[in-house]
Design a protein around this motif. Structure first.
Motif, PDB file in Angstrom:
ATOM      1  N   GLU A 163       0.833  -1.195   0.000  1.00 28.71           N
ATOM      2  CA  GLU A 163       0.000   0.000   0.000  1.00 28.71           C
ATOM      3  C   GLU A 163       0.872   1.251   0.000  1.00 28.71           C
ATOM      4  N   GLY A 168      -2.539   4.320  -3.171  1.00 30.55           N
ATOM      5  CA  GLY A 168      -3.415   3.248  -2.710  1.00 30.55           C
ATOM      6  C   GLY A 168      -2.763   1.882  -2.741  1.00 30.55           C
ATOM      7  N   GLU A 331     -10.662  -3.336   1.975  1.00 29.74           N
ATOM      8  CA  GLU A 331     -10.492  -3.294   0.527  1.00 29.74           C
ATOM      9  C   GLU A 331     -11.282  -4.434  -0.096  1.00 29.74           C
TER      10      GLU A 331
END
Length: 383
Positions: A163, A168, A331
């Motif tokens: 990450e 992101g 996520e």
């Protein structure tokens, strides 16, 4: 005209009666849990709950009350299951974490550590920050190669970026974590400070082509847009871009990489502070083939797949909320071969030894189509 005060008094009386009946129901639920503890019967009986909700809906008056009754009893049943999961944990009934081993500390000396890229890459910096100098480190070309090295036993650990605070998640890593039966045992944050590197004594006017990893290029997008004539070429990693410029010694070429990569390959810094986010940090995970976790571990990572039905994600997340666990990340990634169905990844604070964590994991395991604990690990300080 209706007297509001009288209506409120009546609601108060009804609410007290609802609470009394709720607690009475939960007492019976505890008796059910005791039966399931002794018989090994599963907590969730999907067909029984669906049949019961249909009967209750039919007994309600009007479409609005039918939907209200459905939602009300779905929640009551979910709360009942959570109480049963608590009692199973309290009575020592094992769940999906039984294969994990708690250790005082991970073996950190004389081990083989693999990273993707080359020396001078940010993965290399993360490896150096997390491990001592008493390790045998080497690099491979791709993320998959690194996972293969650990899976085959050639490496004890792999260091992989998962990450970035600007761009992101690294989707490839999430997908590989579900493909390989490997475990996250640590993490390391590295502050990413990109610079533009070129052949010594080269001017910006001479640059025609810039090389770097796609994420680095994205993180420096605004700077690159200020030089519209430059050709942008993607590479497998930032240090590899610096190495290419060094090897070809072409004054029209430059690389976006770390200052350390420039020093390693004898390049000069042509521009610094070129990332538009000065808090640009990449989080790396340490992956092992062994399901171990340190006694001080404070973060759990899980992934799970859900039935394609309304409210299922809410029900899953309620296991964290109900047990007082703080989620730090969620996520989703599409499931290959299942159109519009997703696999969810959640990070939350906790240790596998904690009853609240055991309760939440038990609920996830019972109610998801598939659930896996990816790891329990602590957090190292940023470099």
């Amino acid at each position: 005209m209706t007297d509001l005060l009288e209506c409120r008094k009546e609601i108060d009386v009804i609410d007290k009666e609802i609470l009394r009946l709720f607690e009475k129901r939960m007492k019976v639920c505890e008796d059910v849990a005791e039966y399931k503890i002794h018989t090994g019967k599963k907590v969730l009986d999907q067909k029984r709950e669906q049949d019961k909700i249909e009967v209750l809906k039919e007994s309600a008056h009007g479409e609005f009350n039918e939907l209200g009754a459905q939602e009300l009893f779905q929640q009551i049943m979910a709360i009942s299951r959570k109480r049963q999961y608590q009692l199973l944990t309290k009575n020592g009934v094992e769940n999906d974490t039984k294969d994990y081993e708690m250790v005082d500390a991970l073996p950190m000396t004389g081990v083989n550590v693999v990273f993707q890229g080359v020396e001078g890459a940010y993965s290399y910096a993360a490896m150096r920050a997390y491990f001592s100098d008493a390790v045998n480190s080497y690099h491979v070309k791709t993320f998959r190669d690194a996972m293969e090295e650990v899976a085959s036993g050639k490496a004890d650990y792999a260091v992989l970026p998962i990450e970035n605070s600007t761009e992101g998640i690294v989707t490839d890593i999430y997908d590989l974590l579900t493909e390989y039966q490997l475990y996250i045992v640590g993490e390391q944050g590295v502050k990413v400070e990109h610079v533009l590197l070129g052949i010594p004594e080269t001017s910006l006017d001479e640059i025609k082509t810039v090389y770097s990893h796609p994420q680095a290029l994205a993180q420096c997008k605004k700077y690159l847009e200020s030089h519209p004539d430059w050709k942008i070429v993607k590479t497998e990693n930032t240090a590899g871009a610096a190495k290419k410029v060094h090897e070809e010694m072409n004054r029209s070429q430059a690389a976006i990489a770390s200052r350390a990569a420039g020093e390693l390959y004898g390049l000069s810094v042509m521009a610094e502070n070129i990332c538009y986010n000065d808090q640009n940090v990449t989080r790396f995970i340490i992956v092992s083939a062994h399901p171990v976790y340190e006694k001080s571990a404070a973060k759990v990572s899980v992934c799970f797949e859900l039935p394609h039905e309304s409210g299922t994600l809410y029900n899953m997340l309620s296991h964290f909320i109900y047990n007082g666990l703080s989620m730090t990340k969620i996520e989703s990634r599409p499931i290959t071969g299942k159109k519009w169905e997703y696999r969810f990844f959640v990070d939350f604070e906790g240790n596998l030894e904690e009853p609240a964590v055991k309760n939440a994991l038990r609920g996830l395991e019972a109610e998801a189509n598939r659930m896996r604990v990816l790891g329990n690990y602590g957090q190292q300080e940023e470099q």
